[in-house]
Design a protein around this motif. Structure first.
Motif, PDB file in Angstrom:
ATOM      1  N   UNK A 402      33.437  -1.773 -17.397  1.00 52.32           N
ATOM      2  CA  UNK A 402      32.116  -1.148 -17.254  1.00 52.32           C
ATOM      3  C   UNK A 402      31.046  -1.965 -17.975  1.00 52.32           C
ATOM      4  N   UNK A 403      31.367  -2.377 -19.206  1.00 50.22           N
ATOM      5  CA  UNK A 403      30.404  -3.179 -19.982  1.00 50.22           C
ATOM      6  C   UNK A 403      30.160  -4.528 -19.311  1.00 50.22           C
ATOM      7  N   UNK A 404      31.230  -5.153 -18.822  1.00 43.37           N
ATOM      8  CA  UNK A 404      31.102  -6.446 -18.130  1.00 43.37           C
ATOM      9  C   UNK A 404      30.240  -6.309 -16.882  1.00 43.37           C
ATOM     10  N   UNK A 405      30.410  -5.221 -16.167  1.00 45.60           N
ATOM     11  CA  UNK A 405      29.638  -4.949 -14.955  1.00 45.60           C
ATOM     12  C   UNK A 405      28.133  -4.860 -15.281  1.00 45.60           C
ATOM     13  N   UNK A 406      27.823  -4.158 -16.392  1.00 44.17           N
ATOM     14  CA  UNK A 406      26.408  -4.021 -16.787  1.00 44.17           C
ATOM     15  C   UNK A 406      25.826  -5.377 -17.182  1.00 44.17           C
ATOM     16  N   UNK A 407      26.627  -6.186 -17.864  1.00 45.27           N
ATOM     17  CA  UNK A 407      26.126  -7.509 -18.294  1.00 45.27           C
ATOM     18  C   UNK A 407      25.818  -8.406 -17.099  1.00 45.27           C
ATOM     19  N   UNK A 408      26.542  -8.160 -15.994  1.00 48.77           N
ATOM     20  CA  UNK A 408      26.305  -8.956 -14.782  1.00 48.77           C
ATOM     21  C   UNK A 408      25.165  -8.379 -13.937  1.00 48.77           C
ATOM     22  N   UNK A 409      24.545  -7.313 -14.435  1.00 43.85           N
ATOM     23  CA  UNK A 409      23.379  -6.759 -13.751  1.00 43.85           C
ATOM     24  C   UNK A 409      23.690  -5.800 -12.625  1.00 43.85           C
ATOM     25  N   UNK A 410      24.946  -5.352 -12.516  1.00 45.01           N
ATOM     26  CA  UNK A 410      25.310  -4.399 -11.459  1.00 45.01           C
ATOM     27  C   UNK A 410      25.044  -2.991 -11.978  1.00 45.01           C
ATOM     28  N   UNK A 411      24.232  -2.225 -11.261  1.00 44.29           N
ATOM     29  CA  UNK A 411      23.901  -0.873 -11.681  1.00 44.29           C
ATOM     30  C   UNK A 411      24.979   0.111 -11.223  1.00 44.29           C
ATOM     31  N   UNK A 412      25.463   0.944 -12.114  1.00 40.58           N
ATOM     32  CA  UNK A 412      26.510   1.901 -11.741  1.00 40.58           C
ATOM     33  C   UNK A 412      25.947   3.080 -10.955  1.00 40.58           C
ATOM     34  N   UNK A 413      26.821   3.784 -10.240  1.00 43.81           N
ATOM     35  CA  UNK A 413      26.440   5.043  -9.602  1.00 43.81           C
ATOM     36  C   UNK A 413      27.162   6.188 -10.306  1.00 43.81           C
ATOM     37  N   UNK A 414      27.081   7.381  -9.729  1.00 49.82           N
ATOM     38  CA  UNK A 414      27.681   8.551 -10.391  1.00 49.82           C
ATOM     39  C   UNK A 414      29.202   8.436 -10.493  1.00 49.82           C
ATOM     40  N   UNK A 415      29.826   7.751  -9.535  1.00 52.73           N
ATOM     41  CA  UNK A 415      31.280   7.615  -9.570  1.00 52.73           C
ATOM     42  C   UNK A 415      31.711   6.665 -10.699  1.00 52.73           C
ATOM     43  N   UNK A 416      30.939   5.603 -10.903  1.00 56.93           N
ATOM     44  CA  UNK A 416      31.216   4.689 -12.011  1.00 56.93           C
ATOM     45  C   UNK A 416      31.125   5.426 -13.342  1.00 56.93           C
ATOM     46  N   UNK A 417      30.044   6.203 -13.488  1.00 53.05           N
ATOM     47  CA  UNK A 417      29.810   6.905 -14.749  1.00 53.05           C
ATOM     48  C   UNK A 417      30.912   7.929 -15.026  1.00 53.05           C
ATOM     49  N   UNK A 418      31.304   8.672 -13.985  1.00 60.42           N
ATOM     50  CA  UNK A 418      32.342   9.699 -14.166  1.00 60.42           C
ATOM     51  C   UNK A 418      33.654   9.063 -14.612  1.00 60.42           C
ATOM     52  N   UNK A 419      34.040   7.944 -13.974  1.00 64.75           N
ATOM     53  CA  UNK A 419      35.299   7.275 -14.342  1.00 64.75           C
ATOM     54  C   UNK A 419      35.236   6.714 -15.754  1.00 64.75           C
ATOM     55  N   UNK A 420      34.081   6.119 -16.118  1.00 66.03           N
ATOM     56  CA  UNK A 420      33.929   5.540 -17.451  1.00 66.03           C
ATOM     57  C   UNK A 420      33.971   6.620 -18.529  1.00 66.03           C
ATOM     58  N   UNK A 421      33.330   7.739 -18.245  1.00 70.70           N
ATOM     59  CA  UNK A 421      33.337   8.846 -19.208  1.00 70.70           C
ATOM     60  C   UNK A 421      34.756   9.345 -19.451  1.00 70.70           C
ATOM     61  N   UNK A 422      35.527   9.476 -18.388  1.00 67.25           N
ATOM     62  CA  UNK A 422      36.902   9.948 -18.556  1.00 67.25           C
ATOM     63  C   UNK A 422      37.730   8.938 -19.347  1.00 67.25           C
TER      64      UNK A 422
END
Length: 989
Positions: A402-422
């Motif tokens: 998730x952190x690597x994805x943000x560093x590459x400038x890819x914006x998460x959606x609700x599914x990304x956030x839900x999985x990361x939170x879990x």
């Protein structure tokens, strides 16, 4: 506090997300509710159904309600269909539950809706509820959707058979629609003889039914039968072969004259015009996948390969979606190889499908390899990896992605956030990361998405932050069952079972329908509270909503009844489960062990093995604990063998339980041998052996093992020091006991608890330091326990200290006035001092208060059968031989120097009578029976419920000398290992 992603305080961000409205308020729609003319209602509904327009359907529903026509059953049934076709199953179920009058069409409409969306469990639950309804009977339209669902999984084939039997019972066995559905089910699962029987008995058969039979024979390789059915259909005057008929034959893939004729016929009759069109093949495969027929989709792909047609990226995306279970792993690898060969590895959608396939098979290493080789990623790529890492216990890797994805400038959606939170719930710095991800969701404006909110409630609850979880939950402007379940589970995990019950009550009062997870979790709350009345209410609700036969709920019901002490009802419920799963067996077996019904637990295990079910580590550990409690060495060895057979013996929990079992069954040698073979890394295993050695009287060996434990860097805990202090107590090592008591506090920062003080008091009492022991009791920071007083009172009896004994007895009786052992110990203390009047007074007080003395008894296990004896017992079938053996022993040991110690006869009798009384104590009778019932080389193990008397202890030492046998006696205090005229306790007990 500063964060990597965003800076804020947890309380502030929770205020931002919270709302004051009720969690059960339904959001208002933004459409007008101006009344429509009555004639337009039905057309409007049908239009919504035809085009799948949920907004139009809801608008029409609102108008029907405001116009007072909501109770019109015809309109309500159409509304059910509308919600189903528009994909809003929760609304359809809510409407169904609120309908005051339901007819057959109502029930069938909801069943069809569940079938349309593949909700098998819900459909079966609904069918069970229908059977309980006295005013509505099933029709053929009831059976067809259920049979369609059953055709999706081989696990549901027994259910299909049950439905078939029931259809015959109510006269629908020969109905054309039901028969067609049954033919489909039987043929799909390879029961072609049954399918053919039903098919032959039907008066009307369409082309679809013929094709089902052709396909069934073709799939199982019955080529001649498939060709025969194809030819029969071709000769029919009323029916005609279609494209499916031809493709069913072609999928056999055989070369030969018949195969070529069918292929030529298909081309000639234009049934295979699209044979070379990849798009058309993809369309057919997609249809199969959409209908849940993954095998058919894969067959289409294989047919394309056999006929040497090309593929595109869509072909592989579809094909890869059909092989996502572990049984297809080799097929998945072959598809991967074909992707590589076709040069499609660089296609993002194909690579995403490969990642998803490997992840769902549990092969994260392969999925990671595909991901790392990708040159281009999209959001689906990241979401697939993040989600699957979180689901496969790789939470840290999920967060890193998730952190690597943000560093590459890819914006998460609700599914990304839900999985990361879990994922945050499973890492050590999860709470800090949770706050940061929560802040980021606020910043991105997606914190109010239902998936994100539910994940937030869930992870805060799992981290023990219940106030934050409650605040988030209260801010939800709509009812969401998943969020309710997360909060209920949080309450149970964090020790708030009453709040879990309160929330469950709120759900039911609001008219919402709980699911199996809700009920199973609430039942855990009832178990924790031992709240039998609440548990029965939840059980009743489970029956009402049709979840009482769900295995997960049923296991929760079992656990609740057992924890509440109602084994009879639990057994009745368990017996009604046709095929108990591991959870049900575990609940029943472990529950019986927890409440002390160990024999029932062992009997249940025999039933489990006879049923073919396989035990897991938890069941085996529970059973080994049962053997430990019963001191049942024979069954314990059998379960140890089963643990090795099923590959569970290497589990640290099981291994420690086995080690402890051997020690508690008096076989400390096997326990020590097992310990040396184990790769011991956990403190629990060291503790088990330290305690075992201490209880067997090997105090110095226990202390030596403790030193070895320290040298290997294993951190001791409070249980370790209970074992160490017990070893000092049983071996008379008073100074060592003081030293280790101080070491625990100073070197390891472990505050002594009442158990540690008890061991210290016991050590001082055994050493005759009674006043010092009494001082420890008076100055320690805990209230003395009854067991502590009993130990010291026993020491007073042995030492003949009347002064301290009377004080301790008074305190013990003040603590437990109905404790029989206090009266007995005090009476024995008086008797040892020949104060018979005081003995009489103590026993009279005991009688006046109606206090019953626990009878002394001993038992021995011979050939897996337990034989129990009491003093002067003549009830055993072999009592004559037992008494003859015992009298021979008394004569022999007297010849070796044994003199009966009549001080242990606590009755005012003549000396000769006292001697006779000593001869037939229960442990001596058990030993005599062991000698005549076992082989000369075997060790005799006897268990006594009370502490062994001094005379018996002395006599048993002489017995081992004259018979050259080892005898292990486990009394209420410790183990005594007798060999060659000596005892492991060193006569210090």
């Amino acid at each position: 506090m500063h964060y990597t992603l965003h800076s804020c305080r947890t309380h502030t961000l929770l205020k931002l997300t919270a709302r004051s409205s009720s969690p059960f308020r339904i959001p208002c729609s933004n459409f007008s509710t101006a009344p429509l003319p009555h004639p337009t209602w039905l057309p409007a509904l049908r239009s919504a159904i035809a085009i799948g327009d949920l907004r139009l359907g809801r608008r029409t529903h609102a108008v029907i309600i405001t116009s007072g026509a909501a109770e019109d059953r015809f309109l309500a049934n159409n509304l059910l269909t509308m919600y189903s076709k528009c994909g809003s199953l929760p609304c359809a179920r809510r409407l169904f539950d609120q309908m005051p009058h339901r007819d057959t069409v109502t029930w069938n409409s909801l069943l069809s809706a569940y079938a349309l969306h593949g909700l098998t469990a819900d459909a079966i639950h609904l069918f069970r509820l229908l059977l309980r309804c006295p005013t509505v009977a099933p029709t053929r339209l009831t059976f067809t959707p259920l049979l369609k669902l059953c055709s999706a999984s081989a696990d549901l084939f027994p259910t299909s058979q049950s439905l078939h039997s029931f259809a015959i019972k109510i006269g629908l066995g020969s109905d054309a629609m039901v028969s067609s559905a049954l033919v489909n089910v039987y043929s799909k699962f390879g029961f072609l003889q049954e399918a053919q029987h039903i098919f032959d008995g039907m008066d009307e058969r369409d082309v679809v039914l013929w094709n089902i039979m052709i396909k069934g024979y073709a799939q199982l390789g019955f080529l001649q039968d498939a060709f025969f059915m194809f030819s029969e259909l071709h000769r029919s005057e009323t029916l005609h072969l279609d494209e499916t008929s031809v493709r069913c034959i072609l999928m056999i893939g055989e070369s030969g004259e018949l195969f070529e004729q069918v292929l030529a016929y298909g081309i000639k009759t234009c049934l295979l015009d699209d044979f070379a069109d990849v798009l058309s093949w993809n369309k057919i495969m997609s249809e199969h996948v959409r209908n849940g027929d993954y095998d058919a989709a894969l067959e289409c792909f294989l047919e394309m390969k056999r006929l040497n047609f090309g593929y595109d990226n869509v072909t592989f995306v579809i094909a890869l979606s059909t092989v996502t279970s572990g049984e297809y792993f080799e097929a998945g690898k072959q598809l991967h190889a074909m992707v590589t060969k076709a040069g499609l590895c660089s296609d993002v959608s194909v690579s995403n499908s490969l990642i998803n396939m490997y992840a769902k098979m549990g092969s994260l290493a392969y999925a990671r390899h595909v991901f790392e080789d990708m040159k281009e990623f999209d959001l689906v790529s990241w979401n697939t990896m993040i989600s699957n890492c979180a689901q496969n216990s790789l939470e840290a890797e999920s967060v890193e992605l998730f952190i690597k994805m943000l560093r590459l400038g890819v914006l998460p959606d609700q599914f990304t956030m839900a999985s990361t939170l879990r994922a945050c719930s499973g890492i050590t710095i999860g709470y800090l990361m949770l706050e940061q991800v929560h802040c980021f969701a606020l910043k991105q404006g997606i914190f109010m998405d239902i998936f994100v909110l539910t994940a937030l409630v869930d992870v805060y609850a799992k981290k023990g932050k219940m106030e934050e979880a409650e605040l988030l939950f209260s801010g939800m402007a709509w009812f969401d069952l998943a969020s309710c379940n997360a909060l209920i589970a949080g309450y149970v995990i964090n020790g708030y079972p009453n709040k879990a019950l309160d929330l469950f009550s709120s759900i039911t009062r609001s008219g919402e329908r709980p699911n199996d997870f809700t009920l199973a979790t609430v039942l855990k709350a009832c178990s924790g509270l031992v709240a039998f009345e609440n548990g029965m209410q939840v059980h009743s609700h489970a029956i009402k909503v049709g979840y009482d036969s769900d295995l997960c709920v049923c296991s929760g019901i079992l656990d609740m009844y057992i924890k509440c002490g109602n084994v009879k009802d639990a057994s009745a419920i368990f017996s009604n489960i046709s095929k108990p799963d591991d959870v049900a067996w575990t609940a029943m077996i472990s529950g019986c062990v927890e409440i002390g019904d160990e024999e029932h637990a062992l009997n249940l295990y025999l039933q489990m093995r006879q049923s073919g079910a396989m035990p897991d580590e938890f069941i085996l550990a529970s059973l080994i604990k049962a053997c430990s409690c019963l001191a049942a060495l024979g069954p314990g060895r059998q379960i140890h063998g089963n643990a090795i057979k099923f590959g569970c013996a290497s589990d640290s929990f099981v291994g420690t339980s086995i080690l402890d079992m051997y020690a508690k069954c008096g076989n400390i040698e096997d326990s020590y041998s097992l310990f040396k073979r184990m790769n011991v890394t956990n403190t629990a295993s060291w503790n088990a052996l330290v305690l075992g050695l201490a209880q067997h009287g090997y105090g110095k060996e226990a202390l030596k093992l403790f030193k070895n434990m320290m040298s290997q860097g294993v951190q001791p805990d409070k249980i370790t020091f209970v074992g160490v202090l017990s070893a000092c107590s049983h071996s008379g090592l008073v100074s060592e006991a003081y030293s280790h008591f101080d070491t625990m506090r100073i070197d390891y920062c472990i505050e002594p608890e009442v158990e540690h003080y008890s061991c210290l008091v016991d050590a001082l009492g055994r050493a005759g330091l009674l006043h010092e022991a009494e001082k420890i009791i008076e100055t320690m920071p805990y209230d003395p326990s009854a067991s502590m007083y009993r130990a010291l009172l026993g020491a007073c009896r042995i030492r003949g200290n009347m002064e301290v004994g009377q004080r301790i007895a008074t305190r013990l009786l003040g603590l437990e006035p109905l404790d029989s052992s206090a009266y007995v110990l005090l009476s024995n203390t008086y008797a040892a001092a020949n104060r018979w009047e005081d003995v009489h007074k103590a026993r009279k007080t005991m009688a006046n208060r109606n206090v019953k003395k626990d009878p002394g008894y001993s038992w021995i296990e011979i050939k897996n059968k337990v034989h129990l004896f009491v003093v002067d017992d003549t009830s055993h079938p072999e009592s004559t031989a037992i008494y003859q053996e015992l009298e021979d022993l008394i004569r022999k040991i007297k010849g070796e120097g044994y003199i009966p110690d009549t001080d242990y006869v606590l009755l005012d009798l003549q000396e000769e009578e006292k001697e006779r009384t000593l001869y037939y104590h229960s442990e001596k009778l058990a030993i005599a029976y062991g000698l005549i019932s076992t082989t000369p080389a075997s060790r005799i193990r006897v268990i006594k419920n009370l502490r062994v008397c001094g005379d018996c202890h002395n006599a048993i030492k002489y017995i081992t000398k004259v018979v050259s046998r080892e005898i292990v006696l486990r009394d209420a205090s410790r183990f005594h290992c007798f060999k060659d005229g000596a005892c492991s306790c060193g006569d210090y007990w």
